[in-house]
Structures are given as structure tokens and as C-alpha cells.
Scaffold this motif. Sequence first.
Motif, PDB file in Angstrom:
ATOM      1  N   ALA A 142     -32.411 -20.370 -25.026  1.00 44.01           N
ATOM      2  CA  ALA A 142     -31.402 -19.460 -25.542  1.00 44.01           C
ATOM      3  C   ALA A 142     -31.845 -18.005 -25.462  1.00 44.01           C
ATOM      4  N   ILE A 143     -30.831 -17.141 -25.374  1.00 42.53           N
ATOM      5  CA  ILE A 143     -30.994 -15.691 -25.456  1.00 42.53           C
ATOM      6  C   ILE A 143     -29.899 -15.203 -26.394  1.00 42.53           C
ATOM      7  N   TYR A 144     -30.228 -14.219 -27.251  1.00 47.06           N
ATOM      8  CA  TYR A 144     -29.303 -13.730 -28.268  1.00 47.06           C
ATOM      9  C   TYR A 144     -28.956 -12.264 -28.046  1.00 47.06           C
ATOM     10  N   PHE A 145     -27.679 -11.936 -28.265  1.00 47.12           N
ATOM     11  CA  PHE A 145     -27.198 -10.574 -28.145  1.00 47.12           C
ATOM     12  C   PHE A 145     -25.979 -10.432 -29.055  1.00 47.12           C
ATOM     13  N   GLU A 146     -25.485  -9.203 -29.202  1.00 47.69           N
ATOM     14  CA  GLU A 146     -24.362  -8.959 -30.108  1.00 47.69           C
ATOM     15  C   GLU A 146     -23.210  -8.295 -29.381  1.00 47.69           C
ATOM     16  N   ASP A 147     -22.008  -8.512 -29.906  1.00 47.78           N
ATOM     17  CA  ASP A 147     -20.853  -7.773 -29.407  1.00 47.78           C
ATOM     18  C   ASP A 147     -20.790  -6.442 -30.151  1.00 47.78           C
ATOM     19  N   PRO A 148     -19.835  -5.570 -29.832  1.00 48.51           N
ATOM     20  CA  PRO A 148     -19.800  -4.249 -30.483  1.00 48.51           C
ATOM     21  C   PRO A 148     -19.642  -4.289 -32.002  1.00 48.51           C
ATOM     22  N   ASP A 149     -19.184  -5.405 -32.567  1.00 45.84           N
ATOM     23  CA  ASP A 149     -19.015  -5.513 -34.015  1.00 45.84           C
ATOM     24  C   ASP A 149     -20.145  -6.255 -34.700  1.00 45.84           C
ATOM     25  N   GLY A 150     -21.225  -6.568 -33.992  1.00 48.07           N
ATOM     26  CA  GLY A 150     -22.354  -7.251 -34.590  1.00 48.07           C
ATOM     27  C   GLY A 150     -22.189  -8.751 -34.704  1.00 48.07           C
ATOM     28  N   ASN A 151     -21.158  -9.319 -34.067  1.00 51.35           N
ATOM     29  CA  ASN A 151     -21.056 -10.776 -34.004  1.00 51.35           C
ATOM     30  C   ASN A 151     -22.185 -11.268 -33.112  1.00 51.35           C
ATOM     31  N   LEU A 152     -22.927 -12.261 -33.564  1.00 49.52           N
ATOM     32  CA  LEU A 152     -24.060 -12.765 -32.794  1.00 49.52           C
ATOM     33  C   LEU A 152     -23.564 -13.696 -31.698  1.00 49.52           C
ATOM     34  N   LEU A 153     -23.963 -13.390 -30.473  1.00 48.96           N
ATOM     35  CA  LEU A 153     -23.613 -14.204 -29.321  1.00 48.96           C
ATOM     36  C   LEU A 153     -24.882 -14.790 -28.739  1.00 48.96           C
ATOM     37  N   GLU A 154     -24.713 -15.892 -28.073  1.00 43.93           N
ATOM     38  CA  GLU A 154     -25.868 -16.631 -27.559  1.00 43.93           C
ATOM     39  C   GLU A 154     -25.503 -17.226 -26.208  1.00 43.93           C
ATOM     40  N   PHE A 155     -26.431 -17.125 -25.270  1.00 46.94           N
ATOM     41  CA  PHE A 155     -26.370 -17.937 -24.062  1.00 46.94           C
ATOM     42  C   PHE A 155     -27.304 -19.104 -24.337  1.00 46.94           C
ATOM     43  N   ILE A 156     -26.832 -20.314 -24.121  1.00 46.32           N
ATOM     44  CA  ILE A 156     -27.640 -21.497 -24.416  1.00 46.32           C
ATOM     45  C   ILE A 156     -27.541 -22.487 -23.263  1.00 46.32           C
ATOM     46  N   ALA A 157     -28.643 -23.133 -22.962  1.00 43.68           N
ATOM     47  CA  ALA A 157     -28.692 -24.130 -21.888  1.00 43.68           C
ATOM     48  C   ALA A 157     -29.542 -25.306 -22.349  1.00 43.68           C
ATOM     49  N   PRO A 158     -29.014 -26.512 -22.243  1.00 43.61           N
ATOM     50  CA  PRO A 158     -29.831 -27.681 -22.569  1.00 43.61           C
ATOM     51  C   PRO A 158     -31.057 -27.742 -21.643  1.00 43.61           C
TER      52      PRO A 158
END
Length: 159
Positions: free
Chosen positions: A114-130
Motif C-alpha cells: 500500500a501507498i497512502y495519500f490525501e485528496d484536497p480535503d484530507g480524505n485518506l486515499l490508498e493504493f492497495i495491491a494484494p
Amino acid sequence: MIKGLYEGHLPVSDLDRSIRFYENLGLEFACRGEGRAFLWIEKGKSWLGLWDCEQVKIPYHVSIRHVAFQIDLADMEKAKEWLKEKGIEVVDFYDFEPARQPLVLPHYPQAHAAIYFEDPDGNLLEFIAPVELDVEKYFDMMKLDDWYTERGNPGKNQD
């Protein structure tokens, strides 16, 4: 009966800005209504609803204001650079600073990168791969490169 997850929703403070942000990630605009918009994650299969609303002021917690996008493991190794090219910074996650990401999460019995980043409003987004299903033991969170090394594959993903 259940076949997958069709939609997720996030609060935003500026709908136009958020639409641009998610289109920059590769989501396809689907439709817009009063105070809301939908973008396809996978057209006809899943989409993300964005809601211009006061709930955007609720402090972040993983149980709210979080979406994880599944990507291929082969793409995980270039995801940090891809985000950087789009002007998006990787953020600290459970004291796992950006320099140590992508990381491997110990979600026993499955491991995910996984890698974590945020949208402009601070919602946490994640790229995830099994990474591995039916992991046989618990393990500590680690860098993806360390995961490969521990399993006898010192190089990057060969897929």
C-alpha cells in the motif's frame, strides 16, 4: 449474492476542485447533481460519490473519509513516482513515513502492499495491491522491498 463493492462516498468542500483531483487520478466523470458528483472507478462496476457537505469538517478516522483503490502489484512500485508527477504527495501512515512506502500491511491472513495519500480535503486515499493470500504467520509492517528480500526475491516484482 454479493459480488463486490459498487460505490464509496466522500465529503468534499469544493466539488469542482475534487472532480479535477479524481479525474487526475484517472477516474472518469459519470454525472453531477445538486451538491454531488459521481466518478467511475471502473465503468459500470464501481464509482465514487463526492458530496459537497459539512461532514468534510469531521476529523479523519479510518472508519470514515477513507477509500482504497486496488491496483496491480506491478504498478505499486511506480505508484509513488506516478503520484509525484501529478503533484500528489505520499503521506505518513502509522509512523511509516513516505520514504518507506510502499509498505506491506500485516492483514493476516493476507498481505497487501500500500501507498497512502490525501485528496484536497484530507480524505485518506490508498493504493492497495494484494501480495500474498493465506500468509502463514503474523509479521510486522515492512517496506515492500524488504518483503521481497525476506521471501528470497531481492529484486522488484517480476510480474
